[in-house]
Design an enzyme around this catalytic site. Structure first.
Site, mmCIF file in Angstrom:
data_model
loop_
_atom_site.group_PDB
_atom_site.id
_atom_site.type_symbol
_atom_site.label_atom_id
_atom_site.label_comp_id
_atom_site.label_asym_id
_atom_site.label_seq_id
_atom_site.Cartn_x
_atom_site.Cartn_y
_atom_site.Cartn_z
ATOM 1 N N GLU A 72 -6.709 7.242 -0.515
ATOM 2 C CA GLU A 72 -5.644 6.791 -1.411
ATOM 3 C C GLU A 72 -5.131 5.410 -1.014
ATOM 4 O O GLU A 72 -5.429 4.920 0.076
ATOM 5 C CB GLU A 72 -4.499 7.803 -1.416
ATOM 6 N N ASP A 87 2.119 15.838 -6.179
ATOM 7 C CA ASP A 87 0.922 16.176 -5.393
ATOM 8 C C ASP A 87 0.635 17.677 -5.433
ATOM 9 O O ASP A 87 -0.525 18.102 -5.465
ATOM 10 C CB ASP A 87 1.099 15.785 -3.914
ATOM 11 N N SER A 89 7.062 16.953 -5.106
ATOM 12 C CA SER A 89 6.021 15.960 -5.387
ATOM 13 C C SER A 89 5.002 16.463 -6.393
ATOM 14 O O SER A 89 4.577 17.629 -6.359
ATOM 15 C CB SER A 89 5.300 15.597 -4.094
ATOM 16 N N LYS A 146 3.942 15.968 4.713
ATOM 17 C CA LYS A 146 4.715 15.036 5.537
ATOM 18 C C LYS A 146 5.920 15.720 6.176
ATOM 19 O O LYS A 146 6.537 16.595 5.577
ATOM 20 C CB LYS A 146 5.145 13.837 4.700
HETATM 21 N N1 PSU Z 1 1.018 10.112 3.449
HETATM 22 C C1 PSU Z 1 1.318 9.115 4.320
HETATM 23 N N2 PSU Z 1 1.963 8.032 3.817
HETATM 24 C C2 PSU Z 1 2.264 7.926 2.473
HETATM 25 C C3 PSU Z 1 1.935 8.969 1.570
HETATM 26 C C4 PSU Z 1 1.313 10.042 2.136
HETATM 27 O O1 PSU Z 1 1.017 9.211 5.516
HETATM 28 O O2 PSU Z 1 2.808 6.908 2.063
HETATM 29 C C5 PSU Z 1 2.204 8.868 0.082
HETATM 30 C C6 PSU Z 1 1.081 9.605 -0.633
HETATM 31 O O3 PSU Z 1 0.514 8.710 -1.567
HETATM 32 C C7 PSU Z 1 1.748 10.760 -1.323
HETATM 33 C C8 PSU Z 1 3.094 10.176 -1.647
HETATM 34 O O4 PSU Z 1 1.047 11.182 -2.473
HETATM 35 O O5 PSU Z 1 3.403 9.472 -0.427
HETATM 36 C C9 PSU Z 1 4.096 11.243 -2.012
HETATM 37 O O6 PSU Z 1 5.206 10.664 -2.628
HETATM 38 P P1 PSU Z 1 6.278 11.581 -3.399
HETATM 39 O O7 PSU Z 1 6.915 12.427 -2.338
HETATM 40 O O8 PSU Z 1 7.261 10.596 -4.013
HETATM 41 O O9 PSU Z 1 5.522 12.360 -4.433
HETATM 42 MN MN MN Z 2 9.536 13.001 -5.700
#
Ligand code: PSU
Ligand code: MN
Length: 318
Positions: free
Chosen positions: A27, A152, A150, A169
């Site tokens: 990604e 995801d 997320s 995370k």
């Molecule tokens: N993992 C990391 N660093 C990141 C991310 C994941 O070590 O920056 C990113 C990924 O692209 C993941 C996103 O899909 O953060 C999730 O963001 P959110 O919680 O806003 O969906």
């Molecule tokens: Mn979010």
């Protein structure tokens, strides 16, 4: 134009896919939003090298001028890594159309990268940590629920791709994230330990829904899950290498402090994850970035071996 119409694989990725050689998607949001320069471009290059050393072709995914690029060259990686803060859109499933409708670069999150990987026929994808259910999503001491979950997680339920990570995370609510994945039918497997990896730390004190002894067993499980044709992905969790890991306590105190500050400052929405990662980097005096860089590269290496094992299994089929 469909997603398929917008795919722009590099010549190398196109040839590898046509020949059934192993390919690993990577990604780009962790380059544009997840890590500071120059660690971001260094880790992007190191991840690509790790995939190659494992016998697979790396395919970093990003958006440029309405096209879904699969496989970036060195100049592309540098451009994405050095773009001024705020100029690169963070593209996820809900923002994919907006990101494709704009000129210039956008970075793909786990959800957007999975969409591209599935459309291109790439079965394995490596990242650092997936997004999940944020703390306080269901409300916390006196605060209203944010319902920040997320995209995801939804994507894991609907795109048949194996995602290799070091766990959700550490800024997230891990038990709720696992519950959500279970509800949506996504298998989650830890490799080599019973505990979920904690992203910055090897452990999390939360038991993994499934675990397998080693990578070979993980490859067999991934192959059988994808063969079932359920349509969902599978999450393969490998711990950060020991020499770069933080202790669970050290990681927890930095994460707790950063989450409390984000709350106090009213940070929310897509800006929350990048903000927390940057604040944790400051609070841990580099240990967080060191762990983050090491785990991303390690995930890429494991994903390369997984993709190679899947390709071997394909060629052994009658
Ligand atoms: N993992 C990391 N660093 C990141 C991310 C994941 O070590 O920056 C990113 C990924 O692209 C993941 C996103 O899909 O953060 C999730 O963001 P959110 O919680 O806003 O969906
Ligand atoms: Mn979010």
């Amino acid at each position: 134009m469909t997603v398929e119409d917008r795919l722009s694989p590099s010549a190398e990725v196109r040839a590898a896919l046509a020949a059934g050689r192993p390919v690993v998607a990577l990604e780009s949001t962790l380059i544009s939003h997840g890590l500071p320069y120059p660690q971001n471009v260094a880790v992007a290059r190191a991840s690509e090298a790790a995939v190659r050393e494992s016998g697979a072709v790396p395919a970093t995914v990003a958006i440029r001028d309405g096209r879904l690029l699969i496989g970036l060259d060195g100049a592309d990686l540098e451009a994405l890594a050095t773009a001024p803060a705020g100029s690169v859109l963070k593209a996820a499933r809900p923002s994919l159309a907006v990101a494709l409708g704009r000129p210039g670069w956008a970075a793909t999150t786990v959800s957007a990268t999975m969409i591209v990987a599935a459309a291109a026929g790439i079965r394995v994808f490596a990242t650092g940590g997936i997004g999940g259910v944020h703390r306080g999503a269901l409300g916390s001491a006196g605060a209203a629920p944010t319902l920040d979950i997320s995209s995801d997680l939804e994507e894991l339920a609907r795109s048949p791709v194996a995602v290799v990570c070091a766990g959700p995370k550490a800024i997230l609510d891990l038990p709720l994230t696992l519950e959500y994945l279970e509800t949506r039918g996504v298998p989650v497997v830890a490799v080599g330990q019973d505990e979920m990896p904690g992203f910055y730390s090897r452990g999390s004190s939360v038991r993994a829904p499934q675990s397998v002894r080693d990578e070979a067993a993980a490859a067999r499980l991934v192959a059988s899950h994808l063969d079932l044709g359920l349509g969902s992905g599978i999450l393969v969790c490998v711990p950060v290498p020991s020499d770069a890991a933080m202790t669970l306590d050290a990681a927890r105190s930095a994460v707790d402090a950063a989450v409390a500050e984000a709350d106090a400052n009213g940070i929310h929405g897509p800006a929350l994850t990048p903000w927390l990662l940057a604040r944790i980097a400051e609070l841990t005096g580099g240990a967080g970035v060191r762990a983050n860089v090491a785990l991303i590269e390690h995930d890429a290496r494991v994903a390369g071996r997984l993709a190679a094992a899947l390709a071997d299994a394909d060629s052994a089929r009658p």
